[in-house]
Design an enzyme around this catalytic site. Structure first.
Site, PDB file in Angstrom:
ATOM      1  NE  ARG A  94      -0.957  -2.253   3.327  1.00  0.00           N
ATOM      2  CZ  ARG A  94      -1.416  -3.132   4.257  1.00  0.00           C
ATOM      3  NH1 ARG A  94      -1.861  -2.666   5.262  1.00  0.00           N
ATOM      4  NH2 ARG A  94      -1.212  -4.405   3.828  1.00  0.00           N
ATOM      5  CG  ASP A  97      -2.144   0.851   6.883  1.00  0.00           C
ATOM      6  OD1 ASP A  97      -3.421   0.812   6.791  1.00  0.00           O
ATOM      7  OD2 ASP A  97      -1.702  -0.230   7.510  1.00  0.00           O
ATOM      8  CG  ASP A  99      -4.493   1.096  10.815  1.00  0.00           C
ATOM      9  OD1 ASP A  99      -5.441   1.025  10.263  1.00  0.00           O
ATOM     10  OD2 ASP A  99      -3.439   0.521  10.596  1.00  0.00           O
TER      11      ASP A  99
END
Length: 382
Positions: A94, A97, A99
């Site tokens: 990716r 990312d 989170d």
């Protein structure tokens, strides 16, 4: 209300550092002010075979909800080239990312969102950068600090701190040339909220009007004719006392003052509230006091149309405000515009915030700050 949020960032495609920096810039603009950023760590892909990741963590402050924060993070990922394929099993390479690790001390478990992140204690690529910015932060469910989680983790993967760094986006203050700014607007325009946000973000001394303590305000809304003069006189004396005391104080650690009102609002409201004879007397008393008060270096007026004002007034649910009419709001609005037009010696900026929500949308707030910045640079202070 401001929430402290911790976010992990990772990238293993293309210019990894550039992706991380772009994500930080976007978070700072759309979600909330970035306070701390960890060093970058290089780690092997976790749970699948792929190129090494660059990982980092940041601390930010936001007034958004966890769900709103998640939605904006997903949008940032998409804009930075992250392609999520629901039909593909397992982890994938990716570009970025993002989170949510912690959201204050909240514990949330829904179909779309889990906070704290369920894998924190199992990932060194999260724990090590997190320990750089919050070593004593306690996991609200496991009741262990980040340092303790590192000691107890089962993750044995390699992790290397690198010399490349991500930087906190520099915010140039548009208020450097001012000692005192006043943010004004009609009832329900958001002036108190904006003043508070600016004071927090630019380390200003905040002056908020103490209107909620006025015992005549509910009585006035019930019987305007009987309590109009008493209300306006009590407001005037309270505002004069507060402003004369606050503006006389100095604070070497605060670069400027921001208030959610200017004392001239007393004359604007009284002209609508009082009878002609009452207003003549009131105006004489007003100017005696007004001429003794320091005037703002910048006067910002937040414009909202009347329908939006009515919506905002209903939302905040003050019982004594429920019968405020559109006609009254329109008269107050016209009073503000007359004041701005007739007082050319006051540096004034009108910002239309009718379609903005600078509480929920960080980008709307940044739009307002940019408006102020452009105005300040285009019209230097006299």
């Amino acid at each position: 209300m401001k929430h402290k949020i911790y976010i992990s960032l990772g990238s293993n495609i293309g210019d990894r550092k550039s992706y991380l920096q772009s994500a930080v810039n976007a978070i700072n603009q759309r979600i909330g002010k970035v306070i701390k950023i960890s060093p970058i760590y290089e780690t092997p892909a976790w749970g699948f075979t792929s190129s090494n990741f660059y990982n980092a963590c940041l601390l930010a402050e936001t007034s958004l909800s966890p769900e709103e924060t998640l939605e904006k993070l997903l949008t940032i990922e998409k804009e930075l080239g992250r392609a999520r394929n629901a039909n593909t099993e397992g982890y994938q390479p990716r570009s970025i990312d993002l989170d949510i690790l912690f959201f204050g001390d909240k514990i949330i478990k829904t179909e779309s969102l889990q906070i704290p992140h369920p894998q924190i204690e199992n990932r060194k690529f999260v724990l090590f950068p997190l320990a750089d910015i919050a070593p004593e932060k306690k996991h609200p469910f496991l009741q262990q600090s980040v340092k303790e989680l590192i000691k107890n983790t089962n993750d044995t993967s390699e992790i290397t701190k690198i010399s490349d760094k991500i930087t906190i986006p520099e915010r140039v203050s548009p208020f450097k040339q001012y000692n005192y700014i006043a943010i004004e607007g009609n009832i329900g325009s958001g002036k108190t909220t904006l003043s508070t946000k600016i004071a927090e973000d630019f380390d200003a001394r905040l002056i908020l009007e103490r209107f909620s303590d006025n015992p005549f305000l509910p009585k006035f809304y019930e019987n305007p004719k009987q309590y109009g003069f008493t209300l306006e006189m009590s407001f005037l004396t309270e505002r004069y006392q507060q402003m004369s005391e606050q503006l006389a104080q100095t604070n070497l650690f605060k670069p400027f003052i921001v208030s959610d009102y200017d004392i001239f609002k007393s004359l604007i409201f009284s002209q609508v509230t009082l009878t002609e004879d009452e207003f003549v007397l009131y105006r004489k008393l007003f100017y005696i006091l007004y001429n003794q008060i320091v005037k703002p270096d910048l006067y910002i007026f937040l414009y909202q149309n009347t329908d939006r004002l009515i919506e905002n007034i209903k939302k905040r649910g003050r019982e004594y405000e429920k019968n405020i009419s559109k006609e009254y709001l329109n008269q107050i609005h016209q009073g503000y515009l007359d004041f701005i037009q007739k007082n050319n010696d006051i540096r004034s900026l009108i910002i239309d915030v009718t379609e903005l929500d600078f509480v929920k949308n960080q980008s709307d707030y940044e739009f307002i700050i940019e408006k102020i910045s452009n105005f300040s640079s285009e019209t230097p202070q006299k």
